[in-house]
Design an enzyme around this catalytic site. Structure first.
Site, PDB file in Angstrom:
ATOM      1  N   GLY A  14       0.795  -1.004   0.224  1.00  0.00           N
ATOM      2  CA  GLY A  14      -0.091   0.011  -0.036  1.00  0.00           C
ATOM      3  C   GLY A  14       0.899   1.229  -0.052  1.00  0.00           C
ATOM      4  NE  ARG A  76      -0.996  -5.200  -1.475  1.00  0.00           N
ATOM      5  CZ  ARG A  76      -1.684  -4.065  -1.019  1.00  0.00           C
ATOM      6  NH1 ARG A  76      -2.566  -3.673  -1.800  1.00  0.00           N
ATOM      7  NH2 ARG A  76      -1.347  -3.515   0.002  1.00  0.00           N
ATOM      8  CB  CYS A  77       4.762  -8.480  -7.565  1.00  0.00           C
ATOM      9  SG  CYS A  77       5.464  -9.425  -8.632  1.00  0.00           S
ATOM     10  CG  ASP A 107       2.585  -7.331   7.353  1.00  0.00           C
ATOM     11  OD1 ASP A 107       2.372  -6.748   6.260  1.00  0.00           O
ATOM     12  OD2 ASP A 107       2.179  -7.882   8.013  1.00  0.00           O
ATOM     13  CB  THR A 129       1.968   0.865   6.136  1.00  0.00           C
ATOM     14  OG1 THR A 129       1.076   0.863   6.638  1.00  0.00           O
ATOM     15  CG2 THR A 129       3.121   0.698   7.463  1.00  0.00           C
ATOM     16  CG  ASP A 131      -2.584   0.375   7.811  1.00  0.00           C
ATOM     17  OD1 ASP A 131      -3.487   1.425   7.542  1.00  0.00           O
ATOM     18  OD2 ASP A 131      -2.406  -0.486   6.802  1.00  0.00           O
ATOM     19  CG  ASP A 133       0.191  -2.565   9.909  1.00  0.00           C
ATOM     20  OD1 ASP A 133       0.888  -1.767   9.596  1.00  0.00           O
ATOM     21  OD2 ASP A 133      -0.589  -3.141   9.337  1.00  0.00           O
ATOM     22  NE  ARG A 158     -15.642  18.420  16.612  1.00  0.00           N
ATOM     23  CZ  ARG A 158     -15.803  18.298  17.837  1.00  0.00           C
ATOM     24  NH1 ARG A 158     -16.770  18.797  18.493  1.00  0.00           N
ATOM     25  NH2 ARG A 158     -15.304  17.155  18.295  1.00  0.00           N
ATOM     26  CG  MET A 173      -8.289   3.362   5.607  1.00  0.00           C
ATOM     27  SD  MET A 173      -7.316   3.415   4.304  1.00  0.00           S
ATOM     28  CE  MET A 173      -8.067   2.718   2.975  1.00  0.00           C
ATOM     29  NE  ARG A 175      -2.664  -4.025   6.060  1.00  0.00           N
ATOM     30  CZ  ARG A 175      -1.801  -4.689   5.494  1.00  0.00           C
ATOM     31  NH1 ARG A 175      -2.104  -5.851   4.911  1.00  0.00           N
ATOM     32  NH2 ARG A 175      -0.622  -4.364   5.481  1.00  0.00           N
ATOM     33  CD  GLU A 226      -9.163  -0.050   7.066  1.00  0.00           C
ATOM     34  OE1 GLU A 226     -10.057  -0.479   6.206  1.00  0.00           O
ATOM     35  OE2 GLU A 226      -7.850  -0.289   7.114  1.00  0.00           O
ATOM     36  CB  ILE A 255     -10.062  10.330   1.958  1.00  0.00           C
ATOM     37  CG1 ILE A 255     -11.341  10.435   0.888  1.00  0.00           C
ATOM     38  CG2 ILE A 255      -9.682  11.941   2.434  1.00  0.00           C
ATOM     39  CD1 ILE A 255     -11.346  11.678   0.075  1.00  0.00           C
TER      40      ILE A 255
HETATM   41  P1  ADP Z   1       2.478  -4.554   2.383  1.00  0.00           P
HETATM   42  O1  ADP Z   1       3.869  -4.341   2.288  1.00  0.00           O
HETATM   43  O2  ADP Z   1       1.842  -3.049   2.523  1.00  0.00           O
HETATM   44  O3  ADP Z   1       2.331  -5.613   3.772  1.00  0.00           O
HETATM   45  P2  ADP Z   1       1.807  -6.583   0.820  1.00  0.00           P
HETATM   46  O4  ADP Z   1       1.267  -7.816   1.943  1.00  0.00           O
HETATM   47  O5  ADP Z   1       0.822  -6.500  -0.428  1.00  0.00           O
HETATM   48  O6  ADP Z   1       1.725  -5.163   1.219  1.00  0.00           O
HETATM   49  O7  ADP Z   1       3.212  -7.242   0.155  1.00  0.00           O
HETATM   50  C1  ADP Z   1       3.769  -6.215  -1.002  1.00  0.00           C
HETATM   51  C2  ADP Z   1       4.432  -7.331  -1.780  1.00  0.00           C
HETATM   52  O8  ADP Z   1       5.439  -7.929  -1.112  1.00  0.00           O
HETATM   53  C3  ADP Z   1       3.729  -8.341  -2.467  1.00  0.00           C
HETATM   54  O9  ADP Z   1       3.019  -8.000  -3.659  1.00  0.00           O
HETATM   55  C4  ADP Z   1       4.796  -9.255  -2.682  1.00  0.00           C
HETATM   56  O10 ADP Z   1       5.661  -9.114  -3.868  1.00  0.00           O
HETATM   57  C5  ADP Z   1       5.862  -9.301  -1.479  1.00  0.00           C
HETATM   58  N1  ADP Z   1       5.705 -10.175  -0.392  1.00  0.00           N
HETATM   59  C6  ADP Z   1       4.449 -10.358   0.341  1.00  0.00           C
HETATM   60  N2  ADP Z   1       4.566 -11.396   0.957  1.00  0.00           N
HETATM   61  C7  ADP Z   1       5.918 -12.019   0.805  1.00  0.00           C
HETATM   62  C8  ADP Z   1       6.323 -13.432   1.120  1.00  0.00           C
HETATM   63  N3  ADP Z   1       5.722 -14.263   1.982  1.00  0.00           N
HETATM   64  N4  ADP Z   1       7.274 -13.684   0.528  1.00  0.00           N
HETATM   65  C9  ADP Z   1       8.006 -12.967  -0.488  1.00  0.00           C
HETATM   66  N5  ADP Z   1       7.581 -11.483  -1.002  1.00  0.00           N
HETATM   67  C10 ADP Z   1       6.229 -11.265  -0.314  1.00  0.00           C
END
Ligand code: ADP
Length: 353
Positions: A14, A76-77, A107, A129, A131, A133, A158, A173, A175, A226, A255
């Site tokens: 995000g 996201r990949c 994370d 992030t 959040d 978190d 308000r 928000m 998460r 949320e 937003i």
């Molecule tokens: P955030 O970093 O905000 O927590 P995501 O959880 O969507 O967001 O993770 C972002 C990207 O990090 C994923 O799209 C993926 O490419 C990579 N990723 C997430 N989890 C793993 C994992 N267990 N091992 C390797 N790469 C990961």
């Protein structure tokens, strides 16, 4: 110690206001040491698909410190989680002579960073992030801006609530985490705040609104995280039914992810970006930058991910048993400190509302 020719920078997961300030800090800190920086597009996807451009001058990151979103884009990949994806990413690093990577995100991004480190590409995470978190740091990039945005939006609600003698339940928000709700609730003078980390007493909340209404209060703001999935909308209906106060529901949603980064976020991003380059060049890897008690430092990624799981109550018995006694004590202390701080703020929110 390894010599660095070029490093990569990416934003993943995000987006968060302040990511651009971090990109700028990383690029300039590296360039000032004669190291060029590959600006990798769309997170790990860009690494796999070799989608990047080279920052070779500080001017390449001019005029982005004040911009929100991420100039590198994010995506996201899933492919990166599998050996074939990792192999392509490593091949890109080899061909481009990328000796280290700085990955800004949450994370999921850190899981990717630890995998890259394990495959021989020193990688450092920066917590970006809204959040907040990430249990091992007091603050993440984007948190402050998101809270200010939420607070300003609630101020608008308000105004109209007071004119019409209404209540507005606002979902913010975060998460699964209640950090944004808790702080914006206090800062916007909410009568009620509900977050996932602390049990919510709905009857007491209703009784409080009725009492304050009977004492002459015209309008009410209720802030709900949320993380309490679907609860905010339900609570709005309950408040209207049980108190007789006309109640609207508002979800601030994305937003909160945009808007000019605040000074605090630009400063944090600049400090963390510079520190990440510094640590990388010192030979460190597989760490996340953190800020605790006002000081910038770092922590091993696995430890950061484990303390997150502990805080969320997701640690299995086996995982807990596998911790070294020192790590266990440190993690429990950290979790208690974060929860303790939330309880302290929650008590203040109740006391002064
Ligand atoms: P955030 O970093 O905000 O927590 P995501 O959880 O969507 O967001 O993770 C972002 C990207 O990090 C994923 O799209 C993926 O490419 C990579 N990723 C997430 N989890 C793993 C994992 N267990 N091992 C390797 N790469 C990961």
């Amino acid at each position: 110690m390894a010599t660095f020719r070029k490093i990569g920078i990416l934003t993943s997961g995000g987006d968060a206001p302040g990511m651009n300030a971090a990109i700028r800090a990383v690029a300039r800190a590296a360039l000032s040491r004669g190291i060029e920086v590959y600006a990798i597009r769309e997170g790990y996807k860009g690494l796999i698909e070799d989608d990047m451009k080279l920052y070779s001058s500080p001017r390449d990151v001019s005029n982005i410190i004040n911009l929100s979103g991420t100039v590198l884009y994010t995506a996201r990949c899933d492919e990166f989680k599998y050996p074939e994806g990792m192999a392509k990413a490593l091949e890109t690093c080899r061909e481009r002579e990328i000796d280290g990577i700085i990955a800004i995100g949450g994370d999921g991004t850190f899981r990717g960073a630890t995998d890259l480190s394990a495959h021989g590409i020193p990688t450092i995470g920066i917590p970006g992030t809204i959040d907040n978190d990430v249990t091992s740091t007091d603050v993440t990039i984007g948190f402050d801006t998101a809270m200010n945005t939420a607070m300003n939006m609630i101020d608008h609600l308000r105004d109209t609530c007071e004119s019409h003698a209404r209540c507005n339940v606002v979902e913010v928000m975060g998460r699964w985490a209640g950090h944004i709700a808790l702080r914006t609730g206090i800062a916007s003078g909410a009568t009620i705040v509900a977050i996932p980390e602390i049990p919510f007493d709905e009857d007491a909340a209703i009784a409080k609104i009725i009492k304050q209404k009977n004492e002459g209060k015209r309008s009410f703001i209720v802030v709900v995280s949320e993380g309490l999935v679907g609860y905010a909308e339900k609570l709005a209906k309950t408040i209207q039914e049980k108190t007789g106060v006309e109640t609207k529901f508002a979800r601030l949603a994305h937003i909160q992810r945009g808007g000019k980064p605040t000074l605090q976020d630009r400063l944090l991003a600049s400090e963390m970006g510079a520190a990440a380059v510094h640590y990388l060049l010192e030979g460190m890897s597989d760490i996340v930058i953190r800020k605790v008690d006002g000081k910038i430092g770092y922590i091993n990624i696995k430890k950061a991910l484990t303390v997150d799981r502990m805080f969320k109550g997701k640690l299995t018995d086996e995982e807990r048993a596998a911790l070294s006694p020192e790590d266990k004590v440190w993690m429990e202390t950290r979790c208690n400190a974060v929860l303790g701080d939330m309880k302290r703020l929650y008590a203040i929110a109740n006391e002064i509302s």
